[in-house]
Design a protein around this motif. Sequence first.
Motif, PDB file in Angstrom:
ATOM      1  N   VAL A 111       0.848  -1.190   0.000  1.00 24.86           N
ATOM      2  CA  VAL A 111       0.000   0.000   0.000  1.00 24.86           C
ATOM      3  C   VAL A 111       0.883   1.239   0.000  1.00 24.86           C
ATOM      4  O   VAL A 111       1.825   1.327   0.794  1.00 24.86           O
ATOM      5  CB  VAL A 111      -0.909   0.010   1.248  1.00 24.86           C
ATOM      6  N   ILE A 112       0.606   2.173  -0.884  1.00 21.34           N
ATOM      7  CA  ILE A 112       1.378   3.409  -0.922  1.00 21.34           C
ATOM      8  C   ILE A 112       0.452   4.572  -0.610  1.00 21.34           C
ATOM      9  O   ILE A 112      -0.675   4.632  -1.124  1.00 21.34           O
ATOM     10  CB  ILE A 112       2.019   3.632  -2.314  1.00 21.34           C
ATOM     11  N   GLY A 113       0.920   5.484   0.232  1.00 23.73           N
ATOM     12  CA  GLY A 113       0.082   6.631   0.568  1.00 23.73           C
ATOM     13  C   GLY A 113       0.629   7.322   1.789  1.00 23.73           C
ATOM     14  O   GLY A 113       1.471   6.762   2.494  1.00 23.73           O
ATOM     15  N   THR A 120       0.389  -4.897   3.927  1.00 26.84           N
ATOM     16  CA  THR A 120      -0.646  -5.280   4.891  1.00 26.84           C
ATOM     17  C   THR A 120      -1.661  -6.221   4.257  1.00 26.84           C
ATOM     18  O   THR A 120      -1.531  -6.591   3.085  1.00 26.84           O
ATOM     19  CB  THR A 120      -1.309  -4.009   5.468  1.00 26.84           C
ATOM     20  N   GLN A 121      -2.656  -6.628   5.055  1.00 23.83           N
ATOM     21  CA  GLN A 121      -3.719  -7.521   4.574  1.00 23.83           C
ATOM     22  C   GLN A 121      -4.941  -6.704   4.192  1.00 23.83           C
ATOM     23  O   GLN A 121      -5.363  -5.818   4.936  1.00 23.83           O
ATOM     24  CB  GLN A 121      -4.107  -8.497   5.690  1.00 23.83           C
ATOM     25  N   ILE A 157      -9.095   1.889   7.372  1.00 21.01           N
ATOM     26  CA  ILE A 157      -7.772   1.352   7.714  1.00 21.01           C
ATOM     27  C   ILE A 157      -7.666   1.055   9.206  1.00 21.01           C
ATOM     28  O   ILE A 157      -8.311   1.700  10.043  1.00 21.01           O
ATOM     29  CB  ILE A 157      -6.635   2.308   7.267  1.00 21.01           C
ATOM     30  N   GLY A 158      -6.859   0.044   9.528  1.00 23.20           N
ATOM     31  CA  GLY A 158      -6.593  -0.322  10.921  1.00 23.20           C
ATOM     32  C   GLY A 158      -5.635   0.684  11.541  1.00 23.20           C
ATOM     33  O   GLY A 158      -4.943   1.424  10.839  1.00 23.20           O
ATOM     34  N   SER A 159      -5.571   0.695  12.869  1.00 22.57           N
ATOM     35  CA  SER A 159      -4.763   1.694  13.580  1.00 22.57           C
ATOM     36  C   SER A 159      -3.268   1.546  13.246  1.00 22.57           C
ATOM     37  O   SER A 159      -2.531   2.521  13.197  1.00 22.57           O
ATOM     38  CB  SER A 159      -4.977   1.566  15.084  1.00 22.57           C
ATOM     39  N   GLU A 160      -2.823   0.319  13.013  1.00 28.93           N
ATOM     40  CA  GLU A 160      -1.416   0.070  12.698  1.00 28.93           C
ATOM     41  C   GLU A 160      -1.063   0.692  11.332  1.00 28.93           C
ATOM     42  O   GLU A 160       0.001   1.274  11.154  1.00 28.93           O
ATOM     43  CB  GLU A 160      -1.184  -1.450  12.669  1.00 28.93           C
ATOM     44  N   ASP A 203      -3.445  -4.346  11.933  1.00 30.92           N
ATOM     45  CA  ASP A 203      -2.675  -4.172  10.706  1.00 30.92           C
ATOM     46  C   ASP A 203      -3.482  -4.724   9.531  1.00 30.92           C
ATOM     47  O   ASP A 203      -3.183  -5.801   9.021  1.00 30.92           O
ATOM     48  CB  ASP A 203      -1.326  -4.890  10.853  1.00 30.92           C
ATOM     49  N   LEU A 204      -4.550  -4.023   9.132  1.00 28.76           N
ATOM     50  CA  LEU A 204      -5.379  -4.494   8.030  1.00 28.76           C
ATOM     51  C   LEU A 204      -6.163  -3.328   7.428  1.00 28.76           C
ATOM     52  O   LEU A 204      -6.232  -2.238   8.000  1.00 28.76           O
ATOM     53  CB  LEU A 204      -6.343  -5.591   8.507  1.00 28.76           C
TER      54      LEU A 204
END
Lengths: 405, 251
Positions: A111-113, A120-121, A157-160, A203-204
Amino acid sequence: MKLKSIIIAAVKSIMKSRMRSLLTALGIIIGVAAVIVMVSIGEGAQRQVEQQIASLGSNLLIIFPGASNSGGVNRGAGSSNHFTLDDVTAIKDQAVYVKAVSPVVRTGAQVIGGVGNWNTQIYGVSPQYLEIRSWVLQTGEFFTDKDVVARTKVCIIGSEVKKNLFPNSDPIGELIRIRSVPFKVIGVLVEKGQSAMGANNDDLILAPSSSVLDRLSGGRHINFIQASAVTLAQIGQAQIELSGIMRAAHRLNAGEDDDFTIRNQADLTEAATATSKVLTLLLGSVAGVSLFVGGIGIMNIMLVSVTERTREIGIRLSIGARASDILVQFLTESIILSLAGGLIGIFLAFGIGLILNNYTSQPAVIQPGIVFISFLFSGAVGVFFGFYPARKAANLNPIDALRYE
Amino acid sequence: MSKVIIETKQLVKSYTIGDMEVRALKGVNLQIQEGEFVAIMGASGSGKSTFMNIIGCLDKPTSGEYLLDGVLTSKLDKNQYAEIRNHKIGFVFQGFNLLSRTTALENVELPLMYDRHRRISDPKQKAVEVLQRVGLGDRMDHVPNQLSGGQQQRVAIARALVNEPSLILADEPTGNLDSHTSIDVFGLFQKLNSEGITIVLVTHERDYANFAKRIVELRDGKIIRDQMIERPLIAEEEMKKLVKLEVEYEA
Ligand SMILES: Nc1ncnc2c1ncn2[C@@H]1O[C@H](COP(=O)(O)OP(=O)(O)O)[C@@H](O)[C@H]1O
Ligand SMILES: [Mg+2]
């Protein structure tokens, strides 16, 4: 001799060489402590897993592709084993005991941003997924059924993921590129911590299942289906109902086996505890070996002691001790030595347990059963390993024993 | 008439070391009556200890018969042997053979611990009594290495006496003691003998053998002489003589 005087004599003899007795018992002390601590750690881990699974939500049902008799979870064996969104739609339309249902399409992606990139998943799910998992949004909002129909490229998005891509900024409204496909961030999940199954639930990235299937996973197959029963009491009915719907959807004839497996929370708990029971057993056996080695230590010292005390044995025989008296004397000494070692080992184990529970994240649950068993076992070690040296002492001829230098 | 307590018939004991056979006893025939005081003499290696060990039921003969109190010992099992050692015979060794780091009292009490019939109701009281009898009433809580050789041998004698045996056997009981203490110990044996206990002891000093009522001499595993002493020496008198001699020597 009376039992009392036998025990007094044995204790005296042990106390005559304190240091050696302590070193001998050390093997048992460490062995018993190791057994108790290891088994208690296993027990603690098991409880932890149980709690984490319970926190999944007790109404949870998971449908995996593949027959349960082919090893339970069997992904991607034949095309007939795959689920499609039609299966989910069928459940959604027909099930009455099911409150919420969601497909899960899982794929890993770069993932880029924001400030950089992150691996990630990606989970393709339905809007009801949040309810099924009892997850909560920290900011923003979840996507809707409209997004699913329209295959909108939005994500939560997840917190991670937020920490890594948007450490200091608000990600809402930002575009991120998942495998070069741009998705708009519309929400951030509350941090949850490590899950029982080892997956990191922070992380997802969650996105509409249709969008993920369309743009990322490149197919129409979904990995599994998650659903939740209306109430905990209805979980059985929900399971039966789901089974019927799935069989119909897959056009299975009466005699055919299911090509899917439905698991509820109790099944998952059972599977997880079975694993940790094996772990407990393994830890316990390793520790058991150390107890065994401790026993060999006792035998070693007792053999040395028999040789050293040959004259003493000769003296006792010459004033009328029977072979059985000598046998009992040495056996008593080794039993007392190993029981004392066992007792100290138990105290040591409680001390270690206290430290683990108060200063580490690894809980130890000491159960009376294992304390009792390992104490008994230390006594058995005394009998078992004391017997050979004791018999050796008892069978000495008085005059040979007296003449021994 | 007094009865025979020890009777050996053609007693033979041989040891095999490697392929060599050592015949320590070559057919010993001996009868000892109750109440006797016998000294066994002989050069070193003549078989005295071997003989004592057999009549003390610590060892078994290779062949021949040994009757103790009319009982053929070869018919007895290990436990019966232990029982005989426990209360029929008190054995006194040259090297004392006391348990180290164990008090005089506990050493003397020990045979009573192994008495299965509990003939003596209060073992501790009995041990105290016997220690007083051998003159060690004030040394009961001493461990062997806090006692002189003579005192240690007295503890050993007390231990031999505690189960009230009818027979005391002693293998060179004064071998490690000076002449003063030796005469003392012989005095004790004479006293016990006058109380009716049969005593058989080994000594290789003629002077001490004369304290006994009978001397049996061994050579090469055979009895070569067996004589009664008309008038045994009396330990008390010998002690007086010795003290007088020493005083004269000093002067
Ligand atoms: N355990 C034994 N093994 C081999 N030979 C022995 C043993 N005990 C004694 N002997 C031999 O038997 C003989 C008699 O020994 P022993 O009875 O001790 O004599 P004494 O006590 O008169 O000095 C000696 O030649 C001695 O070497
Ligand atoms: Mg000798």
